[in-house]
Design a protein around this motif. Structure first.
Motif, PDB file in Angstrom:
ATOM      1  N   THR A  55      -5.307   6.100   8.240  1.00 49.18           N
ATOM      2  CA  THR A  55      -4.147   6.599   7.376  1.00 49.18           C
ATOM      3  C   THR A  55      -3.741   5.591   6.492  1.00 49.18           C
ATOM      4  OG1 THR A  55      -3.081   7.266   8.170  1.00 49.18           O
ATOM      5  CG2 THR A  55      -4.550   8.843   8.374  1.00 49.18           C
ATOM      6  N   LEU A  56      -3.945   4.659   7.027  1.00 47.30           N
ATOM      7  CA  LEU A  56      -2.416   3.558   6.550  1.00 47.30           C
ATOM      8  C   LEU A  56      -3.625   2.617   6.082  1.00 47.30           C
ATOM      9  CD1 LEU A  56      -0.102   2.248   5.958  1.00 47.30           C
ATOM     10  CD2 LEU A  56      -0.223   1.047   8.283  1.00 47.30           C
ATOM     11  N   VAL A  57      -4.739   2.221   6.473  1.00 46.37           N
ATOM     12  CA  VAL A  57      -6.057   1.057   4.969  1.00 46.37           C
ATOM     13  C   VAL A  57      -5.931   1.826   4.558  1.00 46.37           C
ATOM     14  CG1 VAL A  57      -8.226   0.932   5.923  1.00 46.37           C
ATOM     15  CG2 VAL A  57      -6.579   0.412   7.522  1.00 46.37           C
ATOM     16  N   ILE A  58      -6.614   3.323   4.566  1.00 44.04           N
ATOM     17  CA  ILE A  58      -6.599   3.975   3.045  1.00 44.04           C
ATOM     18  C   ILE A  58      -5.676   4.035   2.549  1.00 44.04           C
ATOM     19  CG2 ILE A  58      -7.360   6.031   2.652  1.00 44.04           C
ATOM     20  CD1 ILE A  58      -9.901   4.558   3.781  1.00 44.04           C
ATOM     21  N   GLY A  59      -4.299   4.255   2.462  1.00 43.22           N
ATOM     22  CA  GLY A  59      -3.113   4.337   1.888  1.00 43.22           C
ATOM     23  C   GLY A  59      -3.138   3.383   1.076  1.00 43.22           C
ATOM     24  N   VAL A  60      -3.004   2.302   1.904  1.00 34.58           N
ATOM     25  CA  VAL A  60      -2.881   1.005   0.834  1.00 34.58           C
ATOM     26  C   VAL A  60      -3.494   0.360  -0.393  1.00 34.58           C
ATOM     27  CG1 VAL A  60      -2.304  -1.794   1.681  1.00 34.58           C
ATOM     28  CG2 VAL A  60      -1.723   0.055   3.154  1.00 34.58           C
ATOM     29  N   GLY A  64      -3.725   0.145  -4.427  1.00 28.64           N
ATOM     30  CA  GLY A  64      -4.017  -1.072  -4.908  1.00 28.64           C
ATOM     31  C   GLY A  64      -3.331  -2.344  -5.302  1.00 28.64           C
ATOM     32  N   ASP A  65      -2.623  -1.895  -6.614  1.00 27.95           N
ATOM     33  CA  ASP A  65      -2.118  -3.217  -7.038  1.00 27.95           C
ATOM     34  C   ASP A  65      -1.047  -3.316  -5.743  1.00 27.95           C
ATOM     35  OD1 ASP A  65      -0.272  -5.148  -8.226  1.00 27.95           O
ATOM     36  OD2 ASP A  65       0.327  -3.446  -9.697  1.00 27.95           O
ATOM     37  N   PRO A  66      -1.397  -4.957  -5.482  1.00 27.02           N
ATOM     38  CA  PRO A  66      -0.302  -5.285  -4.356  1.00 27.02           C
ATOM     39  C   PRO A  66       1.434  -4.689  -5.054  1.00 27.02           C
ATOM     40  CG  PRO A  66      -1.319  -6.834  -4.799  1.00 27.02           C
ATOM     41  CD  PRO A  66      -1.998  -6.032  -5.900  1.00 27.02           C
ATOM     42  N   ALA A 149      -2.908  -3.009   9.685  1.00 29.01           N
ATOM     43  CA  ALA A 149      -3.724  -1.931   8.253  1.00 29.01           C
ATOM     44  C   ALA A 149      -3.066  -2.813   7.488  1.00 29.01           C
ATOM     45  CB  ALA A 149      -3.230  -0.414   8.601  1.00 29.01           C
ATOM     46  N   ILE A 150      -2.504  -2.973   7.067  1.00 29.15           N
ATOM     47  CA  ILE A 150      -1.290  -3.242   5.555  1.00 29.15           C
ATOM     48  C   ILE A 150      -2.729  -4.587   5.074  1.00 29.15           C
ATOM     49  CG2 ILE A 150       0.404  -4.259   3.810  1.00 29.15           C
ATOM     50  CD1 ILE A 150       2.261  -2.619   5.686  1.00 29.15           C
ATOM     51  N   PHE A 151      -2.562  -5.672   5.931  1.00 30.00           N
ATOM     52  CA  PHE A 151      -3.925  -6.807   5.452  1.00 30.00           C
ATOM     53  C   PHE A 151      -5.528  -6.181   5.191  1.00 30.00           C
ATOM     54  CE2 PHE A 151      -0.413  -9.256   5.776  1.00 30.00           C
ATOM     55  CZ  PHE A 151      -0.798 -11.242   5.805  1.00 30.00           C
ATOM     56  N   LEU A 152      -5.397  -5.191   6.519  1.00 30.26           N
ATOM     57  CA  LEU A 152      -7.031  -5.148   5.784  1.00 30.26           C
ATOM     58  C   LEU A 152      -6.771  -4.519   4.982  1.00 30.26           C
ATOM     59  CD1 LEU A 152      -9.296  -4.704   7.430  1.00 30.26           C
ATOM     60  CD2 LEU A 152      -8.970  -3.033   8.548  1.00 30.26           C
TER      61      LEU A 152
END
Length: 406
Positions: A55-60, A64-66, A149-152
């Protein structure tokens, strides 16, 4: 009968009441139901790591925009720190009003209270970076999973079209995990019965009555914090009716009260926040896992009450500067103890040491710590959900109001 079959919250509440009754009637012999609680906890724990990752990978990746991610992150951290500060002040205030430690005559247990030391704020931040992300997944280290997950998710966004297969994989994976979470939650009433009944059976009135004032103080302070702070937050920033909010997060709150585990309740919190409160996946999947590890409003209330309780028991008066130290230390300790088992007890040891109170005072409330942990964990996860609603309310189109405006 139709309500009993369809309404999970009703089923959980009925199971909770039955557990209390059975615990009072049968006492410690009700321990026979404990395996049902252990099984439910195992089912919850086995979905935490894959659910948070997917869920976090999809959320981040959806943000989109950092820069947008940084904005959401800064709002989340600000919310958690501010509400934690308010919580500790509320805890101190109610402790001074109710005076749970004055006139108390109980024997301090001779048994040693084992409190594992935290490595401190700096080392905690270093430990967020996993040396091996797969080990983090295996160990269930939520902070390291969040980092990975955030980096991914960011990498998927930056790579663009070539990374679409990976995005689609995690999107499908997240849907599968939500389905599994729904299946696990069907067993929640039985799990609640197996978790709560043995606790009630273990703690008889003879143990609870001498310390009833501190239990009531923590309970009242937690209730007021939820009603005032969280109601104002969701109404002000998300224009959500507080009753709608509390009704939507109620199933997760009951599970949190029964399990006394923020991380263990995380799958239920995510499910309730998205389905009942309409918070988007990209906000809830970022805010909630982070909150489960560093947001400790309930624990902060416990710190305030416990410090005053111990000081009053030993006949010591705290100065204004010592009270300020309690507030600051609690806020910093909430970060420094992130992800550490028994964080509440560790934080209390740090706070007592900071203001010069005897650490032996921990033994006074060690016997009822499990009861107090149920209160503070409930507020912790309700605070996480309020944070998700608050942050989503400040972002455009991140709350689906059709989820609760029916």
């Amino acid at each position: 009968m139709k309500i009993l079959k369809g309404n999970l919250l009703t089923q959980i509440l009925i199971a909770f009441v039955i557990a209390i009754i059975l615990g009072i009637i049968f006492g410690e012999s009700i321990e026979i139901l404990k395996p049902f609680g252990d099984l439910f906890l195992r089912l919850i724990k086995f979905i935490i790591a894959p659910l948070v990752l997917s869920t976090l990978v999809i959320g981040v990746a959806s943000i989109g925009d950092p820069k947008s991610l940084g904005r959401v992150g800064s709002k989340t951290i600000a919310y958690y720190l501010i509400t934690t500060a308010i919580a500790i002040i509320i805890g101190l205030g109610f402790a001074f009003v109710i005076n749970p430690g004055k006139g108390l005559t109980i024997d301090v247990p001779n048994t040693e209270v084992e409190v594992n030391e935290t490595e401190g704020v700096i080392q905690t931040f270093l430990n967020i970076v996993p040396e091996n992300p797969f080990t983090a997944l295996t160990d269930g280290n939520i902070l390291q999973i969040i980092f990975f997950a955030i980096f991914l998710g960011l990498a998927i966004t930056i790579v663009g079209k070539k990374a679409e297969p990976i995005y689609n994989f995690f999107d499908s994976f997240a849907e599968v995990m939500f389905w599994i979470t729904g299946i696990v939650m069907r067993f929640a009433p039985i799990g609640i019965l197996g978790l709560v009944a043995p606790i009630i059976g273990q703690y008889g009135a003879s143990v609870l009555l001498p310390l009833l004032k501190i239990i009531l103080t923590v309970g009242i302070a937690c209730l007021i914090h939820a009603i005032v702070v969280y109601s104002l937050a969701v109404k002000t920033f998300a224009n959500m009716n507080p009753l709608t909010f509390f009704k939507g997060i109620a199933p997760a709150a009951v599970v949190a009260f029964s399990t006394a585990s923020s991380a263990g309740t995380l799958p239920v919190t995510i499910k309730n926040t998205q389905e009942n409160l309409g918070v988007s996946n990209k906000i809830s999947s970022f805010v909630l896992p982070l909150g489960a590890t560093i947001n400790m409003d309930g624990t902060a209330i416990y710190q305030g009450v416990a410090v005053i309780f111990i000081a009053q028991f030993y006949g010591l008066d705290l100065t204004f500067m010592q009270l300020i130290t309690v507030v600051i230390t609690t806020i910093l300790a909430s970060i420094g103890t992130a992800g550490v088992p028994g964080a509440g007890m560790i934080m209390l040891a740090m706070v007592l040491g900071a203001v010069g109170l005897p650490l032996e005072g921990i033994a006074l409330i060690a016997g009822i710590d499990r009861i107090l942990d149920m209160f503070r964990t409930t507020i912790n996860i309700v605070g996480d959900a309020a944070g998700a609603v608050t942050v989503a309310g400040t972002e455009e189109d991140e709350i689906d109001r059709t989820a609760f405006e029916k």
